[in-house]
Each structure stands twice: as structure tokens, then as C-alpha cells.
Design an enzyme around this catalytic site. Structure first.
Site, PDB file in Angstrom:
ATOM      1  CD  GLU A  38      -5.138 -29.748 -26.359  1.00  0.00           C
ATOM      2  OE1 GLU A  38      -5.366 -30.957 -26.552  1.00  0.00           O
ATOM      3  OE2 GLU A  38      -3.995 -29.301 -26.078  1.00  0.00           O
ATOM      4  CG  HIS A 470       7.481 -40.254 -16.623  1.00  0.00           C
ATOM      5  ND1 HIS A 470       7.918 -40.857 -15.453  1.00  0.00           N
ATOM      6  CD2 HIS A 470       6.230 -39.816 -16.374  1.00  0.00           C
ATOM      7  CE1 HIS A 470       6.962 -40.785 -14.540  1.00  0.00           C
ATOM      8  NE2 HIS A 470       5.931 -40.153 -15.084  1.00  0.00           N
TER       9      HIS A 470
END
Length: 532
Positions: A38, A470
């Protein structure tokens, strides 16, 4: 600068909505070693667990990354934010849990991706959920992610909107995920007992004690590593060191709809002209990497009330926010313990369309100066086309991971997108003119009476309008040779590489992106394990 080498069975790049889940599930097999990388930190900030804390975490450049996205028709540069922390955007988003409906996923299956039919995806959702409304054929309980849907509200504003919406033919329903129709209901949110449910605290925290799961934070993956046509690992910068991590079985990209295509391109997989212009040697000419970007973009209506209604004034100053924060710490409820958007509706742009094609969200207070509560009571309704057709793109400018990408949005390029978006303000105003809501409204703050026609609504929607964060489609799946990934998420042209994130969806589903991202991670873990 030192270089270190380590080896694992699986390497997962990105610990967001999909990556955290696929890494957690693959590590359930004690014989399989998994490395999860990450780029953000571990996520120790307490605001990441407080539902309304997202108003603060979105302002943090330590917890989010902001990308410049150009509105192609206006040249306006709008900020696109993504979570940069364990849990990714599920740690900083508005917590809406909108899954999409059967027609969305069966359309995927019919287009040549049978692994993504509704029965399979619904099974994944039910396995993920611990739903406050209880188990049903459409909901799950006992899963890792708590989902809360209020059954009622003590907020007068919410009840006024529900009553006005009924008069517009929007049926009030208990669970808007349960059916595909014109409807309005309380928003399902990823909150349980007042705590945000990110994929970090629901999947990674229970899994992190497994000896076969290694979680590496604050590490930036620069390129994929190859042996011929096979991907055998990644190169990543961690601190001042360059690390080479090798994957004995597969590398899995779960970096999201922005970072995943950029990593492919930096590694030589993408459109030949884009790669050459960025100074990257072409390894695999994959013409749709970074193309076919689809993002929802809409318009908002804000009104002010004649009297104190709703929760605007409860959060309109620092002392009031502090007071509500103390209340939250003591009770785990109040305005601070709820989601970002109280109500969600699915409506039809016109009676002739087969399914709802507009999503409306009800924001429980008026906003000013960006995301700050206003100084007088009000509300905002935002609407956007659910399944837009306009396509944009995301590409690298150079092989340097820190360089900003080129994002072009192309909002409203498609005629149907213009038609649908052009009527949204009309639908929102229709609700605002129904009793018992209408008599409580003092005036319309924006867009104002000058915005009436379709052309005026579209102009308002590009100045800058409402972007939803989105984005999908930049590494889309499909059966064609020029689709970036196969239906089982393998990257075409290479071996040992899959993409497991929201970028693989070739179109929007009827909702937001967090819930589909979770389902993608869940299903991908099964696909990977079954292929070994």
C-alpha cells in the site's frame, strides 16, 4: 541506495476496496504467502473510524491523493480524490453501500463475462454483509462488513423530503438495494455500531496476525518485473530503499481506476503512442489501457429553510462540531455517527425509459465554502446519471511514478448523457415544490432561476458541477482481443498478472463504486484459488 529482494506466492498492489479483500482471502490458506503493498500509511488517525470524520480526512494529503482531471469541454481542472491509506477510498468515502442491480451484472455476463452474472455477484454481497435489516434472499448477515440502514429518522428534514418524494411518485422503500424501480429510502451505509467499516478494519485487522500475510505500507510500486512474457514481481520504493519483490504465482493489481492503468503503462503495457510519448518502451500494445474511462457527473440543488430544520446548525461552527464529537464519543450516535447522505433515490429521467437512470442523494444540511456546513438551515439534493455513456481517458506523462497523469473526463459528450442530465434539476425542483416541504423553503440558493433549459443545466453541470469519484473502465474486462483483461481478470498478452479492482468494470452499475469493488475482490479470490 540499497536494493532488497523478497519472494512471495502472491503480491497484491493496493489495499483498497478490492485489494484488502483479495489479500485477506488468499491468506486464509496458510500454505500461501501473500504480500500486500500500500502506498499510503497504516491508518492510525481516529477520524478514519468516525463516520462524519470523512469531512476532515478528505482534507488530508497524508490520507488522500488528489489528481488533476480536466473537463475536456471547458478546460476546468477539477480535483479527483482517492484514499491513500490501508482501506483505500473505503476509509475516507461517504460510506454509501449501493450495490447495483441484477440487470447491471447480467449485462456483463451476456456481453461475454459469464463469471459476473447476478447470482454470483449477489452471493459475494451476501457473504460480505452483516446487514442491520436482517437476512433475506437479497441480504446477508454474519459477514465481515457491517451495513446499516435506518428504519426511520428523528430528522424533520428527512421526513419532509420523503413525504414530498411520495407525491412525485417515488415509492418509499426499506432497502433500495433490494429492487430496481423508481424509489427513495434511507441510504445503506458501511457503518456498524457507529464505527466506519472500511476494508482495513473489517478484513485486514482480523487477518494481520497471520504469519503468511505481510502488509507493507508507505511503499510506491514503480514498475512490474518480467521474465519474458511472464510477470514475476514488482519494483517498489520504500523509504530510501528500492525493493524487488518476486511473485511465484501471480501479481495482482488492485490500485484502482486511476493508478492501475498508470502502473501498466509505466511497465510497457498500453497504447503504443502513449508509451512512446512518455519515454516508455512498448512491451505489450494494449490499446484500451487507460481508455474507456466512465465517471458519473451531476448537478445539485440547494435551498434554505425559513426556520431551523435539519442538522446544518448543529455542525455550523467549530464549537458545535466539538460538542457533537463529544456526544459521539459518549454514545456512538448523533450527526457525527451517521453517513454523509441520509437519503438515496433512483428515478427515471422520463416515463419511457425502462429502468431508473438517475440517482439522487439527499445531503442533510446546506453547504458553503466547499464542504463546510452553512450558517443557516438548509438542504442539498444532488442528482447524476447512473450509467453514463461518455468516455474519457487516463494516461501517464512520464515513467516517473510521482508525475501527475493526464485525465480527460469528456462529461456529457454523449447525446443521451446530455438529455438525462439536462432534466435532473427539473426533477429535483419538483420535489422541492411539493408539500409539506415547499412551504418550509425560503429560497433556492443554487442553481437559481437563471438555470432552466437543458443547455443551462449542462452549463451549470460543467461549472464545475458534481463529480462523484466513481471512475471505472480504465482496464475493462471482456471477451474481445482488445479488452485489457479477460473475464477471469487476467491481463491479455502476459502471464502471471491479474487486475482486481473497479477499473475492470466496462460500465457503471446502478449505484456507487465501493460495494462493487468489494464484490470484485471477493469473487477474484475464488477465481485465483480455483485456478491454481
Amino acid at each position: 541506495m540499497s536494493e532488497k529482494h523478497e519472494s512471495y506466492d502472491y503480491i497484491v498492489v493496493g489495499a483498497g476496496g478490492s485489494g484488502a479483500i483479495v489479500a485477506s482471502r488468499l491468506s486464509e490458506d496458510p500454505s500461501a504467502s501473500v504480500l500486500l503493498i500500500e502506498r499510503g500509511g497504516k491508518g492510525r488517525n481516529p477520524m478514519l473510524y468516525i463516520p462524519k470524520g470523512f469531512y476532515f480526512t478528505l482534507k488530508s494529503d497524508r490520507l488522500t491523493t488528489t489528481y488533476p482531471a480536466e473537463q475536456s469541454s471547458t478546460g476546468y481542472i477539477e480535483p479527483w480524490q482517492r484514499g491513500s491509506v490501508l482501506g483505500g477510498s473505503t476509509a475516507v468515502n461517504g460510506m454509501m453501500y449501493l450495490r447495483g442491480h441484477s440487470a447491471d451484472y447480467d449485462r456483463l455476463a451476456a456481453a461475454g463475462s459469464p463469471e459476473w452474472n447476478w447470482d454470483t455477484v449477489l452471493g459475494a454481497f451476501r457473504a460480505i454483509e452483516d446487514h442491520s435489516l436482517g437476512a433475506s434472499t437479497m441480504r446477508g448477515v454474519g459477514g465481515p462488513v457491517g451495513i446499516t440502514v435506518p428504519r426511520d429518522s428523528d430528522d424533520e428534514m428527512a421526513n419532509l423530503i420523503l413525504a414530498a418524494a411520495r407525491k412525485c411518485g417515488w415509492e418509499n422503500v426499506e432497502d433500495i438495494n433490494a429492487q430496481d424501480q423508481q424509489q427513495i429510502g434511507f441510504t445503506p451505509v458501511t457503518i456498524k455500531a457507529g464505527i466506519r467499516q472500511s476494508t482495513a478494519n473489517t478484513f485486514l485487522w482480523p487477518a494481520r496476525k497471520r504469519k503468511n500475510l505481510t502488509i507493507l505500507t508507505n511503499a510506491t510500486v514503480g514498475q512490474l518485473r518480467f521474465d519474458g512474457s511472464r510477470v514475476i514481481g514488482v519494483s517498489a520504493r520504500h523509504g530510501r530503499s528500492l525493493h524487488t519483490y518476486q511473485a511465484r504465482k501471480e501479481v495482482i493489481l488492485s490500485a484502482g481506476a486511476i493508478e492501475t492503468p498508470l502502473l501498466l503503462e509505466r511497465s510497457g503495457i498500453g497504447r503504443g503512442d502513449v508509451l512512446r510519448n512518455a519515454g516508455v518502451a512498448v512491451r505489450i500494445d494494449s490499446p484500451n489501457v487507460g481508455e474507456r474511462l466512465i465517471e458519473q457527473h451531476g448537478v445539485s440543488l440547494q435551498v434554505y429553510f425559513k426556520r431551523e430544520i435539519g442538522r446544518t446548525l448543529a455542525l455550523s461552527s467549530k464549537p458545535k462540531q466539538l460538542m457533537q464529537g463529544v456526544r459521539y464519543l459518549a454514545t456512538r450516535n448523533g450527526p457525527v455517527g451517521t453517513g454523509g447522505y441520509d437519503l438515496t433515490a433512483h428515478i427515471k429521467s422520463s416515463p419511457e425509459v425502462e429502468r431508473p437512470d438517475i440517482q439522487v442523494i439527499g445531503i442533510p444540511f446546506a453547504l458553503s465554502d466547499g464542504a463546510n456546513p452553512a450558517k443557516k438551515p438548509g438542504m442539498m439534493l444532488a442528482g447524476y446519471q447512473i450509467r453514463p455513456n461518455s468516455r474519457g481517458s487516463i494516461h501517464i506523462q512520464s515513467a516517473v511514478p510521482e508525475s501527475a497523469p493526464v485525465i480527460r473526463t469528456n462529461y456529457f459528450e454523449d447525446a443521451e448523457d446530455r438529455r438525462v442530465t439536462g432534466v435532473i434539476i427539473e426533477h429535483l425542483r419538483k420535489v422541492a415544490t411539493q408539500e409539506p416541504l415547499a412551504s418550509e423553503i425560503s429560497f433556492e440558493d443554487f442553481p437559481g432561476e437563471k438555470v432552466q433549459t437543458e443547455a443551462q443545466v449542462l452549463e451549470f453541470g460543467l461549472s464545475p458541477g458534481t463529480s462523484l469519484y466513481h471512475a471505472v473502465g480504465t482496464a475493462a474486462m471482456g471477451p474481445a482481443d482488445d479488452d485489457v483483461v479477460t473475464p477471469d481478470l487476467r491481463v491479455r498478452g502476459v502471464e502471471g498478472l491479474r487486475i482486481v479492482d473497479i477499473s475492470v468494470l466496462p460500465g457503471q452499475v446502478s449505484g456507487n463504486s465501493a460495494a462493487p469493488a468489494m464484490a470484485i475482490g471477493w469473487i477474484a479470490a475464488d477465481l485465483i484459488r480455483n485456478s491454481q
